[in-house]
Design a protein around this motif. Structure first.
Motif, PDB file in Angstrom:
ATOM      1  N   UNK B 360      17.374  28.839   5.119  1.00  0.00           N
ATOM      2  CA  UNK B 360      17.285  27.924   3.983  1.00  0.00           C
ATOM      3  C   UNK B 360      16.930  26.501   4.440  1.00  0.00           C
ATOM      4  N   UNK B 361      17.565  26.084   5.549  1.00  0.00           N
ATOM      5  CA  UNK B 361      17.255  24.759   6.074  1.00  0.00           C
ATOM      6  C   UNK B 361      15.790  24.681   6.481  1.00  0.00           C
ATOM      7  N   UNK B 362      15.323  25.722   7.148  1.00  0.00           N
ATOM      8  CA  UNK B 362      13.933  25.737   7.604  1.00  0.00           C
ATOM      9  C   UNK B 362      12.988  25.667   6.412  1.00  0.00           C
ATOM     10  N   UNK B 363      13.260  26.470   5.393  1.00  0.00           N
ATOM     11  CA  UNK B 363      12.395  26.469   4.208  1.00  0.00           C
ATOM     12  C   UNK B 363      12.310  25.086   3.586  1.00  0.00           C
ATOM     13  N   UNK B 386      20.327  13.415   5.479  1.00  0.00           N
ATOM     14  CA  UNK B 386      21.566  13.034   6.150  1.00  0.00           C
ATOM     15  C   UNK B 386      22.353  14.303   6.438  1.00  0.00           C
ATOM     16  N   UNK B 387      23.072  14.286   7.552  1.00  0.00           N
ATOM     17  CA  UNK B 387      23.917  15.424   7.905  1.00  0.00           C
ATOM     18  C   UNK B 387      25.321  14.888   8.166  1.00  0.00           C
ATOM     19  N   UNK B 388      26.315  15.524   7.577  1.00  0.00           N
ATOM     20  CA  UNK B 388      27.703  15.058   7.715  1.00  0.00           C
ATOM     21  C   UNK B 388      28.526  16.104   8.459  1.00  0.00           C
ATOM     22  N   UNK B 394      28.849  17.223  16.474  1.00  0.00           N
ATOM     23  CA  UNK B 394      27.466  17.644  16.258  1.00  0.00           C
ATOM     24  C   UNK B 394      27.199  19.098  16.657  1.00  0.00           C
ATOM     25  N   UNK B 395      28.196  19.778  17.185  1.00  0.00           N
ATOM     26  CA  UNK B 395      27.925  21.157  17.583  1.00  0.00           C
ATOM     27  C   UNK B 395      28.108  22.113  16.409  1.00  0.00           C
ATOM     28  N   UNK B 396      28.436  21.581  15.233  1.00  0.00           N
ATOM     29  CA  UNK B 396      28.688  22.499  14.107  1.00  0.00           C
ATOM     30  C   UNK B 396      27.351  23.038  13.559  1.00  0.00           C
ATOM     31  N   UNK B 397      27.409  24.130  12.799  1.00  0.00           N
ATOM     32  CA  UNK B 397      26.181  24.856  12.445  1.00  0.00           C
ATOM     33  C   UNK B 397      25.125  24.054  11.678  1.00  0.00           C
ATOM     34  N   UNK B 398      25.539  23.193  10.741  1.00  0.00           N
ATOM     35  CA  UNK B 398      24.502  22.511   9.945  1.00  0.00           C
ATOM     36  C   UNK B 398      23.712  21.550  10.826  1.00  0.00           C
ATOM     37  N   UNK B 399      24.410  20.776  11.663  1.00  0.00           N
ATOM     38  CA  UNK B 399      23.710  19.845  12.548  1.00  0.00           C
ATOM     39  C   UNK B 399      22.809  20.617  13.512  1.00  0.00           C
ATOM     40  N   UNK B 400      23.375  21.649  14.102  1.00  0.00           N
ATOM     41  CA  UNK B 400      22.608  22.400  15.103  1.00  0.00           C
ATOM     42  C   UNK B 400      21.365  23.044  14.500  1.00  0.00           C
ATOM     43  N   UNK B 401      21.529  23.653  13.353  1.00  0.00           N
ATOM     44  CA  UNK B 401      20.368  24.310  12.742  1.00  0.00           C
ATOM     45  C   UNK B 401      19.357  23.308  12.219  1.00  0.00           C
ATOM     46  N   UNK B 402      19.839  22.174  11.720  1.00  0.00           N
ATOM     47  CA  UNK B 402      18.917  21.143  11.258  1.00  0.00           C
ATOM     48  C   UNK B 402      18.069  20.650  12.422  1.00  0.00           C
TER      49      UNK B 402
END
Ligand SMILES: Nc1ncnc2c1ncn2[C@@H]1O[C@H](COP(=O)(O)OP(=O)(O)OP(=O)(O)O)[C@@H](O)[C@H]1O
Ligand SMILES: [Mg+2]
Lengths: 454, 587
Positions: B360-363, B386-388, B394-402
């Motif tokens: 989803x992030x990639x799309x 922005x990423x929170x 920063x090792x959490x999934x949203x930051x890493x995948x972003x």
């Protein structure tokens, strides 16, 4: 008129599972008739003819056989009028002070509704608390949500009390204080009552008390009752309302308990994935509405488990509130009250409520300079611990002197000591002036020339 | 009967039976209040619907009504300067219906159907129009000409053009004949989850100029590019996004407040109409679109708000504009995905997020790009999210995948924020993947040696970082003077250049040529000072130089539209050094 349902299938922790129900609506309140009287609950899930009910009081002693459930068809509502001032309610909004029920045609749903962002007015007026570290560095703004991040045994109650005592919430009599207690000790509740009494505001206080030995699940509605009362006073009665909520950590633990009883997928540290949205539905109920004379200022208090600011409760709170005042055990152990760690503390709204026309032209730069110099002091302090204070360069020694003066003269307060915001700014200048002028690189030259006291 | 029947209710997720005739992703109305929802799964006769409004009060047995179309937005005049909720409902209209607090059951309202616009036609009867071609325009705001375009997949010969006059968006203003006849209105509808088509993608070659020194100089963003701003609470994500919304040189700004604070949207609403765009001298609101789904508004609509925003951005891109979209915060969107996924009892992957988080992030980020539009114009969508991260980690999934899908990473640093070094963008852990692509542009438009200077300054900062490790253990005094000079020059860069005061009228936006000259002064000082130190001038002397403090405050003392100030500063520095050298050589 309303049908009673008797078919309780299961009781699981705080949950009651009913079958063969009909015409039930999501989120409505139910009355549960038991041998020991009426308990309350709300519908948290519906599936065909089954309803899952979350019971606000304890379910211990309940049995599937002797329970009858009545659906009220309504969400949880409380009756509101100006008569709530000076009254004490339990965490569910029922009076417990012996003063009898509130009679009023106005009943409001405790869940509230989101304020339309276009109906909001951006908060811009500061509230002087008389506490230097707050007024200068994390200025409280009317309509702000500014929590205190504390730890067990730290003096958050005293700080909240001092703010309540000294803060000029409104110019005249047009203010109220709403106090929501979630899982706090009797002593703490008593402390607040006594303090309200002493400062002569008791008849302007509304209290919603769910104490440490009260039902855990009830805690989930306590802040909602409190904020509903606050919204009524602010937006129906045009009052400036200060809401103190304590302890948000207990609130979150109650939420976790229910979530795990419902076998939901847990997020960090077992807290439900929707903790952020849930906390937001509480904290976002602060603010000012265009065209309304009142306001809601929130000071939630939470205790950080293990003093850990990255724990989900402080973390998610910080992501929602408009800043935070962080207390430090290390500073408290050095006998400094209030033990505010200024560096992680922040007031996001102060930028528009301080400076020229509000406090004084130099306020923003002085605040920035204090943060910068105090950071430098921390670095020097760390170095001093390695090489010894005597070995420090002469400029570093100045920083040591600055840091100590800051903590002893500026940060430290007496419980009854009230400094005006201008006094606090001047005090900061006299301490900053310990440092050579060219170290003060956050202050514009013309202000430096005007106020530097070297 | 074609309605679904509700069998299950759990917050924003409901399930219904009799759903055979519904389509996946179809927009539906739920229950007596006709709450707006979207079908997110169908299994045999059963369907699951996510509901964009509060579901309290809903009952088992109430109906789910089909609409026959996927979740879509109306794209036409009336979008700019407006503020919408996550499914493009104007918040001002909602306020008219339900007062200061948002009620459910308002229904699907969108851009104003009654407002009349003066339409100027660009085509005549008999012309053949291709998809995407503009056939008329409306002066939507003094800044934005809103082109009315033939929708994608539609083409044909013009058989009817309405007379030049005022129309509202529901009026038919053009007819096309192809295999069939098309009646075109002033708006088109587009399903938000599907990217709008373009002719082709171009490589990135132009920067998105933001006026923020640390970004433009050190970690430039590109037109058509992607950037993420991760940071713990209070580190400055929103401030940075607001600065970009205010000052970046895009033609149109779409700002999505996704699961964030109500007051932050109010602030934009109060400030932007008063702020003047440096390029056009008109209020910024004339190019800005706001989407507000604040943290306390329904969570499913938060999920949709990102798509609504990007679809609107693509629509303005299709007119030939450079659009920049700010999403604050993509983490709240990811959490909305998680929350709904949890209620669907899907198998969670990392930290409870669904396994499709990465795709989803990639799309989403792939919908950015520098393109040739269907009508042959060059245009772009740039995305800044922005990423929170939970716990600031920063090792959490949203930051890493972003991080996998964006090219610029502006990493906000808690310690910098604590010391009020703003913007708190860490110069060691941030990066821009566009440097080589933008190199030519900067060489042509700023200066041949701009990136060289940038590299040298960054090197000073990296060396400073190493030296600070030593200083922490032994103090600064023991370092040799040339190394102490590095610390001093780093201070010049940090305070004189990187720190930028968003509240200062002059410093809030700084044009590239001033950024370049500021760097040049620091570099000049560095070179001269190094030479002086080699000649035996002590570091203490250098620190006390007038030039040193002049550089520290040049951001305030030299105006953005300077004349000879930098030349003077340069001369003063050179003279001061030659005096000092003279006195030391004299000894
Ligand atoms: N560039 C800047 N100039 C001046 N002040 C700034 C700047 N960036 C951040 N700040 C200060 O930091 C505060 C917090 O910034 P901001 O609200 O942008 O944080 P955030 O990262 O969005 O936090 P959250 O995740 O909680 O929303 C601001 O209120 C402001 O006081
Ligand atoms: Mg933010």
């Amino acid at each position: 008129m309303q049908k009673e349902f008797l078919h309780v299938e299961k009781i699981e922790g705080p949950l009651l599972i009913l079958s063969e129900v009909e015409d039930v609506s999501y989120d409505e309140i139910v009355e549960i008739k038991t041998r020991d009287g009426i308990k309350h609950g709300k519908v948290v899930q519906l599936y065909e003819d089954k309803a899952i009910i979350q019971v606000f009081e304890t379910t211990s002693g309940l049995s599937v056989k002797d329970v009858a459930v009545k659906f009220t068809g309504k969400p949880l509502e409380i009756s509101l009028s100006k008569d709530i001032l000076g009254r004490i309610f339990n965490g569910f909004g029922v009076p417990i002070d012996g003063g009898g029920p509130i009679f009023s045609p106005i009943k409001m749903n405790v869940n509230g509704r989101p304020i339309n962002p276009v109906a909001r007015k951006y908060p811009r007026n500061y509230i002087q608390t008389g506490i230097s570290a707050i007024d200068l560095l994390t200025t409280l703004i009317r309509g702000q949500k500014l929590p205190i991040f504390s730890g067990n045994g730290l003096p958050h109650n005293e700080i909240a009390a001092q703010i309540i005592n000294q803060a000029k919430i409104a110019d005249g009599e047009n203010f109220a204080i709403v106090f929501g207690a979630m899982g706090i000790k009797h002593d703490d509740a008593h402390y607040f009552t006594k303090m309200f009494e002493e400062s002569g505001v008791l008849e302007r206080v509304v209290m919603f008390l769910n104490l440490a030995d009260d039902p855990v699940v009830e805690r989930i509605v306590t802040p909602r009752c409190a904020l509903t009362a606050a919204e009524y006073l602010a937006f129906n009665e045009d009052m400036h309302v200060l809401v103190v909520l304590s302890d948000m950590t207990s609130y979150c633990e109650a939420l976790r308990e229910i979530s795990s009883a419902r076998e939901e997928v847990p997020g960090r540290k077992g807290y439900p994935g929707y903790l952020y949205s849930d906390l937001a539905s509480i904290y976002e109920r602060a603010g000012i509405i265009e065209g309304s004379k009142g306001s809601i200022t929130q000071i939630p208090i939470l205790t950080m488990p293990n003093d850990d600011i990255t724990h989900p409760v402080p973390d998610l709170t910080g992501y929602i509130t408009e800043g935070q005042i962080v207390l430090s055990r290390e500073i408290y152990q050095r006998n400094i009250y209030p033990p505010i760690n200024i560096l992680p503390s922040l007031s996001r709204l102060m930028k528009d409520g301080i400076g020229e026309g509000y406090t004084r032209e130099d306020h923003p730069s002085v605040a920035n300079q204090v943060f910068a110099s105090y950071t430098k002091y921390q670095e020097v302090l760390a170095l001093a611990q390695v090489i010894g204070e005597d070995e420090l360069s002469s400029i570093d020694k100045k920083y040591m002197e600055f840091g100590r003066a800051f903590e002893d003269k500026f940060l430290k307060h007496d419980f009854y000591e009230e400094r005006s915001i201008i006094e606090s700014i001047d005090l900061a200048w006299s301490i900053l002036s310990i440092l050579p002028k060219n170290e003060l690189d956050r202050i514009e030259p013309k202000l430096l020339d005007k106020y530097y006291k070297g | 009967m074609d309605n679904g029947i509700i069998t299950y209710i759990n917050g924003p997720v409901i399930k219904a039976k009799n759903m055979k005739n519904f389509r996946m992703r179809e927009m539906v109305a739920v229950g007596e209040k006709k709450l707006i929802g979207e079908v997110i799964s169908i299994y045999e006769d059963f369907g699951t619907v996510q509901v964009y409004e509060e579901t309290a009060g809903l009952k088992i047995g109430e109906f789910v009504y089909p609409t026959g179309k996927p979740l879509s937005v109306k794209l036409g005049p009336g979008i700019i300067g407006n503020i919408f909720d996550g499914i493009e409902r104007p918040l001002n209209k909602i306020k008219e219906y339900s007062g200061n607090f948002i009620n459910e059951g308002i229904g699907l309202i969108s851009i104003d159907p009654n407002k009349r616009w003066k339409v100027n036609f660009l085509v005549k009867e008999g012309e053949y129009l291709e998809e995407g071609q503009p056939f008329a325009y409306v002066e939507e705001t003094p800044l934005i000409k809103h082109y009315i375009m033939v929708p994608p997949k539609v083409k044909g010969r013009v058989t009817y053009v309405a007379a030049d006059s005022e129309y509202c968006i529901e009026d038919v203003i053009l007819k096309l004949q192809d295999d069939k006849e098309y009646e075109l209105k002033m708006y088109q509808e587009w399903p938000v989850r599907i990217p709008r088509p373009v002719k082709r993608r171009f490589p990135i070659e132009k920067p998105l100029i933001t006026g923020q020194r640390v970004i433009d100089t050190f970690f430039p963003i590109a037109k058509g590019g992607t950037a993420a701003i991760p940071g713990g609470f209070g580190t400055g994500k929103t401030m940075t996004q607001h600065q970009l919304a205010k000052w970046s040189d895009a033609d149109v700004i779409v700002y999505i407040g996704c699961g964030e604070r109500g007051n932050e949207m109010t602030e934009v609403l109060e400030d932007f109409p008063k702020l003047i765009d440096p390029n056009s001298n008109l209020p910024l609101m004339n190019r800005t679109i706001l989407i507000a789904n604040t943290s306390n508004m329904p969570v499913a609509a938060r999920e949709a708000s990102i798509y609504t925003g990007i679809t609107i951005a693509e629509y303005f891109r299709d007119m030939g504009y450079n659009v920049a979209i700010m999403a604050d915060s993509t983490s709240r969107w990811a959490e909305a995905l998680r929350e709904i996924s949890g209620r669907l009892e899907e198998m969670p992957a990392e930290e409870g997020y669904p396994a499709y988080l990465a795709s989803r992030l990639a799309e989403f980020y792939e919908r950015a790009g520098y393109v040739e539009t269907l009508s042959g114009k060059e245009a772009s969508v740039s995305i800044i999210g922005a990423v929170s991260p939970a716990g600031g980690d920063f090792s959490e999934p949203v930051t890493q995948n972003t991080k996998r899908f964006v090219s610029v990473f502006l990493s906000l640093d808690r310690n910098l924020a604590y010391s009020r070094h703003y913007p708190a963008i860490n110069w060691l852990s941030s990066y821009s993947g566009y440097l080589s692509l933008l190199n030519d542009w900067y060489r042509k438009n700023v200066s041949e040696d701009f990136f060289k200077l940038r590299g040298e300054m960054l090197k000073v900062l990296q060396e400073e970082n190493k030296l600070l490790e030593i200083v922490k253990l032994v103090g600064e005094d023991v370092l040799p003077d040339d190394q102490r000079l590095i610390l001093e020059v780093a201070r010049l860069i940090k305070i004189g250049f990187l720190q930028q005061n968003a509240y200062h009228p002059e410093d809030t936006y700084v044009p590239l040529h001033k950024q370049y000259n500021m760097l040049r002064m620091i570099k000049l000082f560095y070179d001269k000072a190094l030479f002086a130190i080699k000649k035996g001038v002590p570091i203490g002397k250098i620190r006390q130089m007038k030039g040193y403090s002049e550089i520290l405050k040049m951001k305030y003392s030299i105006p953005n539209e300077y004349k000879d100030e930098f030349d003077n500063l340069q001369r003063n520095i050179e003279e001061e050094f030659s005096q000092i050298l003279k006195s030391y050589e004299g000894d």
